[in-house]
Design a protein around this motif. Structure first.
Motif, PDB file in Angstrom:
ATOM      1  N   ALA A  62       0.920  -1.159   0.065  1.00 23.55           N
ATOM      2  CA  ALA A  62      -0.065   0.051  -0.046  1.00 23.55           C
ATOM      3  C   ALA A  62       0.875   1.184  -0.128  1.00 23.55           C
ATOM      4  N   ALA A  63       1.944   1.257   0.818  1.00 21.95           N
ATOM      5  CA  ALA A  63       2.936   2.450   0.725  1.00 21.95           C
ATOM      6  C   ALA A  63       3.575   2.635  -0.649  1.00 21.95           C
ATOM      7  N   ALA A  64       3.995   1.473  -0.978  1.00 21.98           N
ATOM      8  CA  ALA A  64       4.667   1.626  -2.446  1.00 21.98           C
ATOM      9  C   ALA A  64       4.071   2.077  -3.595  1.00 21.98           C
ATOM     10  N   LEU A  65       2.619   1.550  -3.460  1.00 26.81           N
ATOM     11  CA  LEU A  65       1.617   2.005  -4.368  1.00 26.81           C
ATOM     12  C   LEU A  65       1.220   3.438  -4.191  1.00 26.81           C
ATOM     13  N   LEU A  66       1.236   4.107  -2.935  1.00 24.07           N
ATOM     14  CA  LEU A  66       0.902   5.513  -2.737  1.00 24.07           C
ATOM     15  C   LEU A  66       1.965   6.222  -3.225  1.00 24.07           C
ATOM     16  N   LEU A  67       3.323   5.715  -2.936  1.00 19.85           N
ATOM     17  CA  LEU A  67       4.510   6.465  -3.479  1.00 19.85           C
ATOM     18  C   LEU A  67       4.437   6.510  -5.059  1.00 19.85           C
ATOM     19  N   TRP A 127       6.416   1.604  11.508  1.00 21.29           N
ATOM     20  CA  TRP A 127       7.404   2.398  11.363  1.00 21.29           C
ATOM     21  C   TRP A 127       8.423   2.202  10.178  1.00 21.29           C
ATOM     22  N   LEU A 128       8.713   0.987   9.780  1.00 21.43           N
ATOM     23  CA  LEU A 128       9.502   0.637   8.641  1.00 21.43           C
ATOM     24  C   LEU A 128       8.826   1.252   7.397  1.00 21.43           C
ATOM     25  N   ALA A 129       7.615   0.964   7.354  1.00 18.41           N
ATOM     26  CA  ALA A 129       6.967   1.262   6.098  1.00 18.41           C
ATOM     27  C   ALA A 129       6.916   2.809   5.826  1.00 18.41           C
ATOM     28  N   ALA A 130       6.729   3.515   7.036  1.00 14.61           N
ATOM     29  CA  ALA A 130       6.698   5.076   6.697  1.00 14.61           C
ATOM     30  C   ALA A 130       8.193   5.453   6.589  1.00 14.61           C
ATOM     31  N   LEU A 131       9.104   4.986   7.167  1.00 14.17           N
ATOM     32  CA  LEU A 131      10.563   5.217   7.021  1.00 14.17           C
ATOM     33  C   LEU A 131      11.035   4.932   5.474  1.00 14.17           C
TER      34      LEU A 131
END
Length: 553
Positions: A183-188, A223-227
């Motif tokens: 999800a984080a990668a796709l939003l990026l 935390w790791l995903a946010a980092l």
């Protein structure tokens, strides 16, 4: 009789039907180089540049290659916008050739991915066919379909954006860390297509905080995903700060804003766009759906009734928080930006369509539910078809063909007019004339701060000076929009130069259109006595990135 449940066969059929809907919408697009919106040919050209850059492989000095490319095709904005769409477009140009049709193919593929993602997301709360009709309504919304059938970044960004929401929802339900990272990668990736998509991170954070409270702060995967996301954003932020000052200015304050963000009108502006973006039928159903959800939440009763038994589950309070934060965070974010354009807020339309779909899914019979959702999708498609056709302004491709056929080798073509990007891109489609250079009259006669409304400075050039520049640049043909900015003294002098005997009119090309356009025709002039000397290096002002460059081939 209701359609079959979510079987592999029905899933395949739904995907095919949604793809067919996108194909149907694209029958109204124009792939002949008749760009209307000024950004569209620039987005198309940026992808061509990436293709040409890889083919040329000038890795010892790529910035010099970029400057020289801009000198030849002065509509390049590669560093002004996030680069992902252009990187994706490049191999398609290599395979299918440089054309608007190729650029639109890339947009269409993103559009299909967006429609499929909307179905996958809505499927969490609706039966398969209910979710399919809701996704169809979203894909056919007038605002989305209007910009999604042009070479623009909204729908390509929405494709990554909606799939990010899909994975985030699955993560909330399963707590599988891989889904969170996805999800984080796709939003990026959505942000690397259009930066403003990043507001959805606020909805993610708020939802997890509501559902997990203090446990959220102890989750190392969060935390790791946010980092990792922050690290991934660094190159984009550097590009934006270094080359996207005009975008920053648009957010912080511009002289020609439609409404001030310091006024009530500024904060209600996007609310007033909803009828045109969605149509009254979809908007009314969405408003009623939001009201139903609010009433259920206030009464503090279970919200399962707002979902449907055929979905993955009813709408939980966490789901409601997620969708409301998506809507409210997005609305406040876009309202805080000084530059107001309705297309910017397409990212907040999915929650409204889901609210409408959840309301109609509460009708007493499944057949009524499906009929109502089909009517909703039909209303969106009808309004898009009748009231929001894709605009076009023709004539620029024809002018480029004429010049490409007649201009002497290694000469320059001067363009003076509003739609310079359209002419420049159409010139680049002529692979056989890569020897020609396009010169923009506004670059040699004026200094324009991104657009005229933000400021324009006239260069102190006499008629002899203008003629000398035309000769020094080895201009053999000139394509001119009559009357373009001729309230400016230097543009009047330019028109008097064209009236000299050394320039002859070889064609008058009409510019038919289906919108209010600035031009009625393009006049093509031939310079009877070009210098014959290939244009050398010259200084170009690039106010869009606040710098000047020495460029030329």
């Amino acid at each position: 009789m209701t359609p079959p449940l979510n079987t592999p066969r029905s899933t395949l059929l739904i995907h095919l039907l949604l793809a067919a809907l996108v194909g149907l919408l694209f029958m109204g697009a124009h792939a002949d180089g008749s760009y209307w919106w000024s950004d569209a040919p620039r987005h198309a050209l940026n992808g061509v540049f990436v293709k040409d850059l890889v083919a040329a492989a000038p890795w010892s000095d790529p910035s010099r290659y970029a400057y020289d490319y801009y000198a030849q095709y002065p509509a390049l904005t590669i560093l002004f916008y996030p680069p992902l769409f252009y990187a994706i477009s490049a191999p398609f140009y290599a395979l299918f050739g440089v054309s608007e049709a190729t650029a639109l193919l890339v947009v269409a593929l993103h559009y299909v991915a967006f429609a499929w993602g909307a179905w996958a997301l809505f499927r969490n709360w609706l039966p398969a066919w209910h979710a399919a009709l809701a996704a169809a309504a979203l894909a056919a919304l007038p605002e989305i379909a209007f910009w999604g059938r042009q070479v623009m970044l909204e729908v390509p960004s929405l494709a990554f954006f909606i799939w990010s929401a899909v994975l985030f929802t699955r993560y909330r339900r399963t707590a599988r860390p891989l889904l969170l990272y996805g999800a984080a990668a796709l939003l990026l990736l959505a942000m690397y297509t259009k930066l403003t998509a990043g507001f959805l991170a606020l909805a993610y954070a708020g939802t997890l905080l509501y559902e997990r409270r203090a446990a959220m702060l102890k989750d190392r995967h969060l935390w790791l995903a946010a980092l990792l996301a922050c690290i991934g954003l660094v190159p984009l932020l550097v590009l934006t700060v270094k080359f996207g000052q005009a975008n920053i200015q648009s957010a912080s304050g511009i002289n020609d804003s439609l409404v001030s963000r310091n006024s009530l009108a500024g904060w209600l502006w996007y609310l007033r766009q909803f009828p045109g973006q969605m149509g009254w039928a979809v908007l009314a159903a969405a408003a009623a759906g939001l009201l139903a959800g609010a009433v259920a939440a206030v009464r503090r009763r279970g919200l399962d009734g707002l979902g449907s038994a055929g979905g993955e589950g009813g709408l939980s309070r966490g789901d409601l928080v997620f969708w409301l934060l998506w809507l409210l965070a997005g609305y406040l974010f876009f309202s805080a930006i000084d530059l107001k354009e309705a297309r910017h807020s397409v990212f907040i339309l999915p929650p409204l369509v889901l609210a409408a779909a959840l309301l109609l899914a509460r009708l007493p019979r499944p057949s009524w539910q499906l009929a109502a959702l089909a009517a909703l999708a039909g209303a969106a498609l009808l309004q898009t078809t009748l009231l929001r056709p894709v605009p076009y302004v023709r004539g620029f491709a024809e002018a480029a063909r004429l010049v490409a056929a007649q201009a002497p080798r290694d000469s320059s073509v001067l363009f003076s007019g509003y739609r310079d990007g359209s002419f420049v891109f159409n010139m680049r489609t002529h692979e056989e004339r890569r020897d020609l250079t396009v010169v923009r009259a506004d670059k040699i006669l004026l200094n324009v701060a991104v657009r005229r409304e933000l400021g324009v400075t006239e260069h102190d050039l006499s008629e002899d000076d203008i003629l000398r520049q035309i000769q020094d640049l080895n201009v053999s043909y000139l394509v001119v929009q009559p009357g373009f900015w001729n309230d400016l003294a230097v543009m009047q002098r330019f028109e008097r130069v064209l009236a000299q005997a050394r320039f002859e009119v070889v064609a008058r090309i009409p510019t038919p259109n289906n919108v209010k356009a600035y031009e009625k025709e393009l006049v093509v002039y031939r310079n009877k006595a070009p210098s014959g000397r290939r244009a050398g290096p010259r200084k170009l002002d690039l106010p869009i990135i606040n710098r000047s460059i020495d460029a030329g081939r």
